[in-house]
Write a protein that holds these residues in place. Structure first.
Motif, PDB file in Angstrom:
ATOM      1  N   ALA A   1       4.499  28.201 -54.307  1.00  0.00           N
ATOM      2  CA  ALA A   1       3.217  28.357 -53.839  1.00  0.00           C
ATOM      3  C   ALA A   1       2.456  27.031 -54.425  1.00  0.00           C
ATOM      4  O   ALA A   1       1.671  26.465 -53.507  1.00  0.00           O
ATOM      5  CB  ALA A   1       2.547  29.409 -54.084  1.00  0.00           C
ATOM      6  N   ARG A   2       2.517  26.666 -55.588  1.00  0.00           N
ATOM      7  CA  ARG A   2       1.906  25.533 -56.155  1.00  0.00           C
ATOM      8  C   ARG A   2       2.295  24.191 -55.654  1.00  0.00           C
ATOM      9  O   ARG A   2       1.435  23.292 -55.512  1.00  0.00           O
ATOM     10  CB  ARG A   2       2.003  25.544 -57.780  1.00  0.00           C
TER      11      ARG A   2
ATOM     12  N   ALA B   1       0.549  24.145 -52.354  1.00  0.00           N
ATOM     13  CA  ALA B   1      -0.616  23.697 -52.396  1.00  0.00           C
ATOM     14  C   ALA B   1      -1.012  22.220 -52.605  1.00  0.00           C
ATOM     15  O   ALA B   1      -1.999  21.717 -52.295  1.00  0.00           O
ATOM     16  CB  ALA B   1      -1.139  24.628 -53.572  1.00  0.00           C
TER      17      ALA B   1
ATOM     18  N   ILE C   1      -5.145  28.752 -55.132  1.00  0.00           N
ATOM     19  CA  ILE C   1      -3.713  29.394 -55.001  1.00  0.00           C
ATOM     20  C   ILE C   1      -2.997  28.986 -56.245  1.00  0.00           C
ATOM     21  O   ILE C   1      -2.071  29.710 -56.623  1.00  0.00           O
ATOM     22  CB  ILE C   1      -3.240  28.796 -53.724  1.00  0.00           C
TER      23      ILE C   1
END
Length: 229
Positions: A133-134, A137, A120
């Motif tokens: 998103a990072r 994650a 991801i």
């Protein structure tokens, strides 16, 4: 005759190793992952509805069986000419059953989650979504995945410090089952100074003649480790 449906760089490598150890006749059908997605090919769906590997087909007993733990227990029960299992009356019996289940029930899930979270972090996505998103994650990795992996590795290391194999002085099916996640960890840079017993276990597995014979049958396995200096 047993047919092993083998997928490159997968759990089926340990089933191939066990077949070599047992010396029972078998044939191998090799399947290749999709080079882009790394998923199993559609050809495995024709063998088993899950479309995953390992799968064995035992034509002598009209059986198609998936799940490496179940396959290992089946092969040992039906074809073992060496005591690869542990007798129910033995003190190590429940340790044997524990490690057979621990590999897939506890060790593999966070390793798979680590792989997914890392993908991801590097996956292409719209620029305005990337930092969110990072960040998610990274938090999942740092707060849940990595602590769980380290806790499990410490537990395994402590056990192997006191045992040559997982159930004592001799190799059993539990060692076959535990080999895959540990050799994946070692080949990916697990610290040998911090986890020397895990390194020793992986190298003693991979040094066995039957293991080497399995590599010849399905070359290119990504988790082969360099010999200990």
């Amino acid at each position: 005759m047993i047919t092993l449906h083998h997928l490159n760089n997968s759990r089926s490598q340990r089933v191939l190793w066990l077949l070599e150890e047992l010396g029972t006749p078998y044939q191998i059908e090799c399947h290749q992952r999709d080079a882009t997605t790394q998923l199993a090919p559609a050809s495995l769906k024709a063998v088993h509805p899950l479309g995953k590997s390992p799968v064995i087909v035992d034509s002598d007993h009209a059986l198609t069986l998936a799940e490496s733990g179940a396959i290992i227990e089946y092969l040992i029960s039906r074809y073992g000419d060496y005591n690869w299992a542990v007798d129910e009356s033995a003190a190590e019996y429940w340790q044997y059953r524990f490690w057979l289940h621990f590999s897939e029930g506890s060790v593999m899930p966070p390793l798979v989650m680590r792989l997914v979270m890392n993908r991801i972090k590097t996956a292409p996505m719209p620029f305005f979504v990337k930092p969110i998103a990072r960040n998610i994650a990274t938090k999942v990795l740092n707060n849940f995945v990595e602590p769980n992996i380290r806790s499990q590795l410490a537990f395994i290391e402590q056990h192997l410090q006191a045992h040559t194999w997982f159930c004592g002085a001799r190799i059993t099916g539990a060692d076959i089952q535990m080999s895959f996640p540990l050799e994946a960890q070692v080949s990916n840079g697990l610290d040998a100074n911090e986890f020397p017993a895990i390194h020793r276990f992986v190298h003693q597995c991979q040094a066995r003649p039957a293991y080497q014979a399995a590599l010849q049958k399905a070359p290119g396995y990504a988790y082969v480790c360099a010999p200990t200096p």
